[in-house]
Enzyme design. Sequence first.
Site, PDB file in Angstrom:
ATOM      1  N   SER A 196       0.843  -1.190   0.000  1.00  0.00           N
ATOM      2  CA  SER A 196       0.000   0.000   0.000  1.00  0.00           C
ATOM      3  C   SER A 196       0.879   1.242   0.000  1.00  0.00           C
ATOM      4  CB  SER A 196      -0.889   0.006   1.247  1.00  0.00           C
ATOM      5  OG  SER A 196      -0.088   0.267   2.383  1.00  0.00           O
ATOM      6  N   LYS A 197       0.215   2.382  -0.094  1.00  0.00           N
ATOM      7  CA  LYS A 197       0.888   3.695  -0.111  1.00  0.00           C
ATOM      8  C   LYS A 197       1.982   3.798   0.959  1.00  0.00           C
ATOM      9  CE  LYS A 197      -1.027   5.730  -3.406  1.00  0.00           C
ATOM     10  NZ  LYS A 197      -0.092   5.530  -4.489  1.00  0.00           N
ATOM     11  N   ARG A 198       1.694   3.177   2.102  1.00  0.00           N
ATOM     12  CA  ARG A 198       2.628   3.198   3.219  1.00  0.00           C
ATOM     13  C   ARG A 198       4.023   2.714   2.791  1.00  0.00           C
ATOM     14  NH1 ARG A 198       3.018  -0.262   7.186  1.00  0.00           N
ATOM     15  NH2 ARG A 198       1.514  -1.722   6.310  1.00  0.00           N
TER      16      ARG A 198
END
Length: 503
Positions: free
Chosen positions: A250-252
């Site tokens: 994910s973006k993380r």
Amino acid sequence: MRLRFAPSPTGQLHVGNARTALFNWLLARGSGAELVLRVEDTDAGRSTAESEAAILRDLRWLGLDWNEGPDVGGPCGPYRQSERLHLYHSYAKEMVGVGRAYPCFCAPAQLETDRAADLAAGRPVRYSGRCRQVSPSTAERRIASGERPAIRFRVPEEREIVFDDAVRGDMRFRTDVIGDPIILRADGTPAYNFAVVIDDALMAITHVIRGEDHLSNTPRQILLYETLGFRPPTFAHLSLVLGPDHAPLSKRHGATSVAEFRAKGYLPEALVNYLALVGWSPAEGGAGPELMPALELARRFSLDAVGHSAGVFDEEKLAWVNRQYLKIAEPTRLADLSVSFFRGAGVPMTPNGEGLAFLAAAMPIASGSVDRLDQVPARLSFLFDYLPERTLADPLVGEEMRSEAARAVVRALAEQLATAPRLDRERFRAAANDVKIRTGQRARALFHPIRVALTGRAEGPELDLSIPAIDRGADLPSQAGLPSILGCRERAAAFAAALDQQT
Ligand code: GLU
């Protein structure tokens, strides 16, 4: 064999979905199967034409192609679900006619109450079956009076659905836990599980390769195949793509979409090669990522070798793969690709053929030592960005250059180059040798001041490469479309003058 990739155009192409597309492509191209691209755009609220265009562009950028699809046509079209609504309606009607589906008049608020009751009682949340009891004549009357029902699939009770997943093996699900799902919403749009079955069946898909997030949909789909009298395809559910910490990517973790990786300066062949290795390996126990072109990956690809444990996507490994591809890429191609990265780095340019040829000749200076194209402008910034005062403002460099020995080198260099022609590698070596004789300085004490004076930097690529590039650039006409490049002669003179200003 017929395969398909079925993206929903609700955003950018995520690398996890790109990997699903790639595995379909690898199997298709390795086995001679046909590959269909189908756009699943029935969620009108979230689907956009821009997203569809972006997904198709990104798939093409990766080098993937398909035999049938919304852009190339084919015998089983249309290939956008929004253009196939009549098919879903007609199958739903047929199912209602034979009692395998029924109109459901439950209001959203009612369904919400049921759901809350299920949760409160600790029961699995599933449709109560309330409208199963509504008789066809009552249903007709309610529809005639203006009510708009959804259509639900009457799921057979007490059944066990068994299928052999090509990646995960024997899969079993009981139908008791499945509430009657909606197949057609009240607004006339089909539910995913319904549209996908009709499309895969009518498009004669034999193998469905998709993400494991769809595993729990599969029993419902198999029941629909049965009900509609279609033969189910072979299913292969790929495990999710995880980040290095084993959480779903994910973006993380940083970049997640193909567009973002392109913008960071990854080459498509590197992303394809690396993605192919996330969850699959062309050989047992190979050390490190295996580099090979897409068609060779396709030749070796088989679903049997796809692992069922999650694939870890590690951008550092991708960067390593990219570096290898940058080393062997055509300099002309890299020059072309690097233009937007120069612009992004604040170096405006619109190179013509001559400008591109110059960049291509300079490219090996950078491309052997970077992981990504976005690092190229910094490696070549010494060409376009030269300011002796700024160089001397650096405390360490300034102090070193103000030493008597370094001043003497710069002075001798300026004198030597004042009358010299533009430098190629040999003339540069000869000039450095003359400076050596005149000043008695050698090795670092000679070459470091020369580097600083001519490139404006204390570190950088080999002088044998960078110096000839500077002087080649200095002779470019303005039509070449590059920012002007100051030659070595002018640089040496400017640096000597700047140094003279300093005590
Ligand atoms: N449109 C679905 C998705 O993007 C694909 C479903 C499928 O492959 O069956 O997740």
